[in-house]
Design an enzyme around this catalytic site. Structure first.
Site, mmCIF file in Angstrom:
data_model
loop_
_atom_site.group_PDB
_atom_site.id
_atom_site.type_symbol
_atom_site.label_atom_id
_atom_site.label_comp_id
_atom_site.label_asym_id
_atom_site.label_seq_id
_atom_site.Cartn_x
_atom_site.Cartn_y
_atom_site.Cartn_z
ATOM 1 N N LYS A 16 31.872 39.415 47.018
ATOM 2 C CA LYS A 16 30.946 39.521 45.898
ATOM 3 C C LYS A 16 29.613 40.114 46.361
ATOM 4 C CE LYS A 16 32.765 35.629 43.181
ATOM 5 N NZ LYS A 16 32.449 34.329 42.555
ATOM 6 N N CYS A 81 34.875 56.439 39.967
ATOM 7 C CA CYS A 81 35.780 55.484 40.623
ATOM 8 C C CYS A 81 36.849 56.162 41.464
ATOM 9 C CB CYS A 81 36.429 54.580 39.584
ATOM 10 S SG CYS A 81 35.244 53.545 38.690
ATOM 11 N N CYS A 211 38.856 41.663 33.567
ATOM 12 C CA CYS A 211 37.938 42.705 34.039
ATOM 13 C C CYS A 211 37.853 42.651 35.564
ATOM 14 C CB CYS A 211 36.539 42.496 33.465
ATOM 15 S SG CYS A 211 36.477 42.286 31.669
#
Length: 391
Positions: A16, A81, A211
């Site tokens: 994260k 991406c 998501c």
């Protein structure tokens, strides 16, 4: 023209935002892992391409200079991406053309918390996407672009084919089940359809567990020519049998389809070319790492890449044809939904997983008898890269 092979791969566990090292340290670790995997020294690298989206000028040099000042060409690549796989695309072409015998593609991202908004407020960005989305479903200036467009694709799939919310949620359940065996994945706890549907609402029908999370990470792949493969005895190298990079055509935005806006048409065109170059079809693919940034996009990908016909994805999912024991194993790594999505690293991380699969080195994630693999990456704005790898 030389045949190109992936001789070594390396990546670091995805974390994260705020929990990782800074980008240059992550990239260095991934490169060192790839070099060790290939048994190649950095001084032997002749060319490099580095993919990232949230950085500054020459961040690729900042990262690779930590391994040595060798004077090689270093190209920084930003293709949304698809940045990491676009870096592989460039280095594969360099090797095939004979410009380099040993090249490296690196991808990294040091991500902020949450879904990123536009990088700049004073210049046009994603204008075609905004124009098409506004015409199809309206536009929300204060909502992140990915949520609106992939949420819109979700609504369209439900409306057009009657796909149930539970079907979308099953993709997150499958993703977590695969990721539990991946030490590089962010989310390794299994989940249920009920938990997915009851997770925090994000936009429209999209819930939090549908998501891909903002994630930091890095990955690298070393690409070599056939003569280097033979000279160095790189018997574990995996052949790049076909690869294509495609961008949008008018129909991507004029068809009044949110699935096309998020990349269905561009992915289909890239896949068709990659299949042709590799002389295979979707029926030949044993394992695929595809761009499941949202559950809706996994279904878009099934249909765009030819694994199902339009409208038949729900049956494919419910019958578990997308996992072990089924027609094709989709995202054994856990995919973007569970492994995480550090934008610049994603495409190369997909290739890491597939190289391990084709070598038979994926441990509990191993797809038995895997010989042909597909990597798929899509970037809004837009670009899609599809790669066929063969044992």
């Amino acid at each position: 023209m030389s045949q190109a092979y992936i001789a070594g791969v390396g990546m670091i566990p995805f974390l994260k935002p705020g929990k990782s090292e800074t980008y240059e340290k992550m990239a260095e670790a991934a490169v060192r892992a790839a070099l060790a995997d290939a048994g190649i020294d950095y001084s032997q690298i002749e060319e490099a391409a580095v993919g990232y989206t949230m950085g500054d000028s020459c961040n690729g040099q900042e990262a690779l200079y930590r391994l040595g000042l060798t004077g090689i060409p270093i190209v920084n690549v930003e293709n949304a991406c698809a940045s990491g796989s676009s870096a592989v695309y460039l280095m594969r072409r360099a090797v095939e053309s004979g410009d380099a015998d040993i090249a490296i593609a690196v991808g990294f991202e040091q991500m902020p918390q949450g879904s990123p908004m536009n990088s700049f407020a004073d210049r046009p960005m994603f204008s075609k996407i905004k124009e098409a989305t506004r015409a199809i479903q309206g536009w929300e200036e204060d909502t992140a672009i990915p949520l609106q467009v992939f949420g819109g694709a979700y609504n369209e799939l439900k409306r057009q084919y009657g796909y149930q919310d539970e079907t979308f949620a099953m993709l997150s359940v499958k993703s977590r089940a695969h990721a539990q065996h991946n030490p590089y994945a962010l989310f390794r706890e299994t989940t249920t359809v009920e938990a997915v549907l009851n997770s925090k609402p994000i936009w429209g029908p999209l819930t939090l567990f549908q998501c891909s999370p903002s994630t930091c990470g890095a990955a690298a792949a070393i690409i070599v020519s056939e003569r280097v493969k033979r000279r160095l005895g790189l018997d574990r190298a995996v052949r790049i049998a076909g690869q294509a990079l495609a961008t949008d055509v008018d129909e991507s935005f004029s068809s009044m389809s949110m699935c096309d806006v998020v990349g269905a048409k561009v992915s289909a065109r890239a896949a068709a070319k990659a299949f042709d170059l590799a002389s295979v079809g979707p029926e030949d693919i044993d394992v695929v790492e595809l761009h499941d940034c949202f559950t809706s996009n996994e279904i878009v990908c099934y249909e765009a890449l030819g694994f199902t016909k339009p409208g038949e994805s729900e049956k494919f999912i419910v019958e578990k044809q997308n996992t072990y024991g089924g027609r094709v194993v989709v995202n054994p790594s856990g995919g973007l939904l569970s492994k995480g999505h550090p934008i610049g690293a994603t495409g190369i991380a997909q290739m890491c997983e597939l190289v391990w699969q084709l070598r038979g080195e994926a441990g509990k994630r191993q797809v038995e008898g895997a010989r042909v693999a597909m990597q798929h990456n899509v970037g809004l704005g837009g670009a899609s890269v599809v790669t066929i790898l063969r044992k």
